[in-house]
Design a protein around this motif. Structure first.
Motif, PDB file in Angstrom:
ATOM      1  N   PHE A   1       5.451  -6.689  -3.680  1.00  0.00           N
ATOM      2  CA  PHE A   1       4.548  -6.590  -4.713  1.00  0.00           C
ATOM      3  C   PHE A   1       3.679  -5.181  -4.988  1.00  0.00           C
ATOM      4  CE2 PHE A   1       4.822 -11.229  -5.912  1.00  0.00           C
ATOM      5  CZ  PHE A   1       4.916 -11.965  -4.764  1.00  0.00           C
ATOM      6  N   GLY A   2       3.988  -4.384  -5.821  1.00  0.00           N
ATOM      7  CA  GLY A   2       3.093  -3.710  -6.091  1.00  0.00           C
ATOM      8  C   GLY A   2       3.433  -2.457  -5.623  1.00  0.00           C
ATOM      9  N   GLN A   3       3.019  -1.296  -5.186  1.00  0.00           N
ATOM     10  CA  GLN A   3       3.780  -0.414  -4.167  1.00  0.00           C
ATOM     11  C   GLN A   3       3.579  -0.335  -2.979  1.00  0.00           C
ATOM     12  OE1 GLN A   3       3.961   3.454  -6.622  1.00  0.00           O
ATOM     13  NE2 GLN A   3       5.316   2.422  -8.128  1.00  0.00           N
ATOM     14  N   VAL A   4       4.648   0.121  -1.707  1.00  0.00           N
ATOM     15  CA  VAL A   4       3.725   0.443  -0.485  1.00  0.00           C
ATOM     16  C   VAL A   4       4.384   2.057  -0.023  1.00  0.00           C
ATOM     17  CG1 VAL A   4       4.125  -0.426   1.570  1.00  0.00           C
ATOM     18  CG2 VAL A   4       4.451  -2.234   0.307  1.00  0.00           C
ATOM     19  N   LYS A   5       3.447   2.509   0.149  1.00  0.00           N
ATOM     20  CA  LYS A   5       3.100   3.829   0.269  1.00  0.00           C
ATOM     21  C   LYS A   5       3.030   4.431   1.648  1.00  0.00           C
ATOM     22  CE  LYS A   5       1.592   8.280  -0.905  1.00  0.00           C
ATOM     23  NZ  LYS A   5       1.181   9.682  -0.995  1.00  0.00           N
ATOM     24  N   ILE A   6       4.228   4.648   2.338  1.00  0.00           N
ATOM     25  CA  ILE A   6       4.520   4.472   3.691  1.00  0.00           C
ATOM     26  C   ILE A   6       4.922   6.362   3.968  1.00  0.00           C
ATOM     27  CG2 ILE A   6       5.502   3.968   5.680  1.00  0.00           C
ATOM     28  CD1 ILE A   6       6.704   1.935   4.646  1.00  0.00           C
ATOM     29  N   THR A   7       3.668   6.754   4.927  1.00  0.00           N
ATOM     30  CA  THR A   7       4.053   8.493   5.111  1.00  0.00           C
ATOM     31  C   THR A   7       3.409   8.357   6.540  1.00  0.00           C
ATOM     32  OG1 THR A   7       3.329   8.800   2.632  1.00  0.00           O
ATOM     33  CG2 THR A   7       2.943  10.774   3.860  1.00  0.00           C
ATOM     34  N   ASP A   8       4.876   8.718   7.139  1.00  0.00           N
ATOM     35  CA  ASP A   8       4.157   9.256   8.355  1.00  0.00           C
ATOM     36  C   ASP A   8       3.602  10.116   8.855  1.00  0.00           C
ATOM     37  OD1 ASP A   8       5.934   7.172   9.919  1.00  0.00           O
ATOM     38  OD2 ASP A   8       7.890   8.628  10.047  1.00  0.00           O
ATOM     39  N   LYS A   9       3.124  11.820   8.086  1.00  0.00           N
ATOM     40  CA  LYS A   9       2.371  12.447   8.413  1.00  0.00           C
ATOM     41  C   LYS A   9       1.117  12.120   8.484  1.00  0.00           C
ATOM     42  CE  LYS A   9       1.682  17.063   7.247  1.00  0.00           C
ATOM     43  NZ  LYS A   9       2.353  18.700   6.105  1.00  0.00           N
ATOM     44  N   ASP A  10       0.045  11.747   7.385  1.00  0.00           N
ATOM     45  CA  ASP A  10      -1.224  11.267   7.246  1.00  0.00           C
ATOM     46  C   ASP A  10      -0.949   9.834   7.142  1.00  0.00           C
ATOM     47  OD1 ASP A  10      -1.128  12.461   3.438  1.00  0.00           O
ATOM     48  OD2 ASP A  10      -0.166  10.709   5.304  1.00  0.00           O
ATOM     49  N   GLU A  11      -0.301   8.942   7.452  1.00  0.00           N
ATOM     50  CA  GLU A  11      -0.469   7.539   7.518  1.00  0.00           C
ATOM     51  C   GLU A  11      -1.253   6.752   6.504  1.00  0.00           C
ATOM     52  OE1 GLU A  11      -1.337   6.165  11.174  1.00  0.00           O
ATOM     53  OE2 GLU A  11       0.230   7.003  12.374  1.00  0.00           O
ATOM     54  N   GLN A  12      -0.766   7.405   5.300  1.00  0.00           N
ATOM     55  CA  GLN A  12      -1.392   7.087   3.604  1.00  0.00           C
ATOM     56  C   GLN A  12      -0.702   5.876   4.153  1.00  0.00           C
ATOM     57  OE1 GLN A  12      -1.182   9.641   1.011  1.00  0.00           O
ATOM     58  NE2 GLN A  12      -2.602  10.069   1.506  1.00  0.00           N
ATOM     59  N   VAL A  13      -0.833   4.349   3.799  1.00  0.00           N
ATOM     60  CA  VAL A  13      -0.511   3.069   3.400  1.00  0.00           C
ATOM     61  C   VAL A  13      -1.853   2.334   1.743  1.00  0.00           C
ATOM     62  CG1 VAL A  13       0.040   1.087   4.219  1.00  0.00           C
ATOM     63  CG2 VAL A  13       0.334   2.953   5.130  1.00  0.00           C
ATOM     64  N   THR A  14      -0.556   2.423   1.228  1.00  0.00           N
ATOM     65  CA  THR A  14      -1.285   1.104  -0.132  1.00  0.00           C
ATOM     66  C   THR A  14      -0.431   0.008  -0.516  1.00  0.00           C
ATOM     67  OG1 THR A  14      -1.452   3.234  -1.432  1.00  0.00           O
ATOM     68  CG2 THR A  14      -1.580   1.414  -2.843  1.00  0.00           C
ATOM     69  N   LEU A  15      -1.480  -0.484  -0.276  1.00  0.00           N
ATOM     70  CA  LEU A  15      -1.462  -2.381  -0.411  1.00  0.00           C
ATOM     71  C   LEU A  15      -1.673  -3.216  -1.599  1.00  0.00           C
ATOM     72  CD1 LEU A  15      -1.402  -3.598   3.987  1.00  0.00           C
ATOM     73  CD2 LEU A  15       0.930  -3.197   2.715  1.00  0.00           C
ATOM     74  N   SER A  16      -1.366  -3.824  -2.159  1.00  0.00           N
ATOM     75  CA  SER A  16      -1.555  -4.641  -3.094  1.00  0.00           C
ATOM     76  C   SER A  16      -2.335  -6.361  -1.853  1.00  0.00           C
ATOM     77  CB  SER A  16      -0.468  -5.414  -4.110  1.00  0.00           C
ATOM     78  OG  SER A  16       0.050  -6.536  -3.258  1.00  0.00           O
ATOM     79  N   ALA A  17      -3.416  -6.626  -3.297  1.00  0.00           N
ATOM     80  CA  ALA A  17      -4.125  -7.774  -2.929  1.00  0.00           C
ATOM     81  C   ALA A  17      -2.774  -9.245  -2.537  1.00  0.00           C
ATOM     82  CB  ALA A  17      -4.720  -8.887  -3.748  1.00  0.00           C
ATOM     83  N   LYS A  18      -2.262  -9.007  -2.833  1.00  0.00           N
ATOM     84  CA  LYS A  18      -0.809  -9.991  -2.773  1.00  0.00           C
ATOM     85  C   LYS A  18      -0.095  -9.935  -1.292  1.00  0.00           C
ATOM     86  CE  LYS A  18      -0.260 -12.143  -6.966  1.00  0.00           C
ATOM     87  NZ  LYS A  18       0.720 -12.174  -8.152  1.00  0.00           N
ATOM     88  N   GLN A  19       0.193  -8.144  -0.970  1.00  0.00           N
ATOM     89  CA  GLN A  19       0.633  -8.007   0.239  1.00  0.00           C
ATOM     90  C   GLN A  19      -0.055  -8.452   1.292  1.00  0.00           C
ATOM     91  OE1 GLN A  19       1.692  -3.976  -0.736  1.00  0.00           O
ATOM     92  NE2 GLN A  19       3.535  -4.319  -0.992  1.00  0.00           N
ATOM     93  N   ALA A  20      -1.489  -7.936   1.185  1.00  0.00           N
ATOM     94  CA  ALA A  20      -2.141  -8.082   2.428  1.00  0.00           C
ATOM     95  C   ALA A  20      -2.377  -9.805   2.611  1.00  0.00           C
ATOM     96  CB  ALA A  20      -3.288  -7.525   1.829  1.00  0.00           C
ATOM     97  N   GLU A  21      -2.562 -10.080   1.491  1.00  0.00           N
ATOM     98  CA  GLU A  21      -2.599 -11.947   2.151  1.00  0.00           C
ATOM     99  C   GLU A  21      -1.124 -12.603   2.252  1.00  0.00           C
ATOM    100  OE1 GLU A  21      -3.321 -16.313  -0.199  1.00  0.00           O
ATOM    101  OE2 GLU A  21      -3.367 -13.396  -1.740  1.00  0.00           O
TER     102      GLU A  21
END
Length: 201
Positions: free
Chosen positions: A23-43
């Protein structure tokens, strides 16, 4: 890699592996470790983290472990020993990429790797690239070793089952699969070394 990054990788692997939507978008960046999770993903992550860990552990656990004169079998190995119909359905004289696709669609990754191992001599470069692609998420050399130690021991062309244990009557075929396994693992280690060199340069 941080624990947070590992959790995101768990989400991606389990969703893809079990054909579940991401669901939604998952952003994975090793350099700055930014992560974006939707509420459904987190659940989903919270509910399934233990299952995901167990699933990934199974992918890395060989079907047969040998310690001196004692053999230990995982669930798949026990099924191959005890269920003759299942064992007969797993093995074929000749495998194709269609067999690999069916196994992957069913989430049977170790079986798919075994099938690739049987095809390997004819399509080395393509199969090496395919197997190594898994290395970003899980050590692909462990997948290959697991596939060998799970399926080579129970291939009817190689073994018979006697008293609940595999008895190798065609060591030549067994050794050929072992040679292929070692070769693939050595290539995986080479690819990793090359990636490290690229980063350093």
């Amino acid at each position: 890699m941080s624990a947070k990054m590992n959790k995101v990788i768990y989400i991606a692997v389990i969703c893809l592996g079990l054909n579940m939507p991401i669901f939604g978008q998952v952003k994975i960046t090793d350099k700055d470790e930014q992560v974006t999770l939707s509420a459904k993903q987190a659940e989903f992550l919270d509910k399934n983290e233990e299952y995901m860990k167990e699933w990934l552990k199974e992918l890395q656990t060989p079907g047969v472990s040998v310690d001196k004169d004692k053999m230990t079998f995982n669930k798949e190995a026990q099924r191959l020993i005890n269920d003759v119909a299942y064992r007969n359905s797993v093995y074929k004289d000749i495998y194709t990429y269609d067999d690999v696709k069916v196994s992957l669609a069913a989430g049977e990754y170790i079986k798919a790797i075994w099938q690739l191992l049987t095809i390997y001599p004819e399509r080395k470069e393509h199969i090496l690239q395919y197997i190594y692609a898994y290395d970003k998420v899980i050590p692909s050399d462990e997948l290959v070793v697991n596939a060998f130690y799970t399926y080579a021991f129970f291939d009817p062309r190689i073994t018979t089952i006697e008293n609940g244990k595999p008895n190798i009557y065609r060591p030549d075929i067994f050794e050929d699969y072992l040679r292929r396994t070692k070769e693939i693992v050595s290539y995986i280690n080479y690819f990793r070394e090359q990636e490290v060199k690229k980063v350093q340069n």
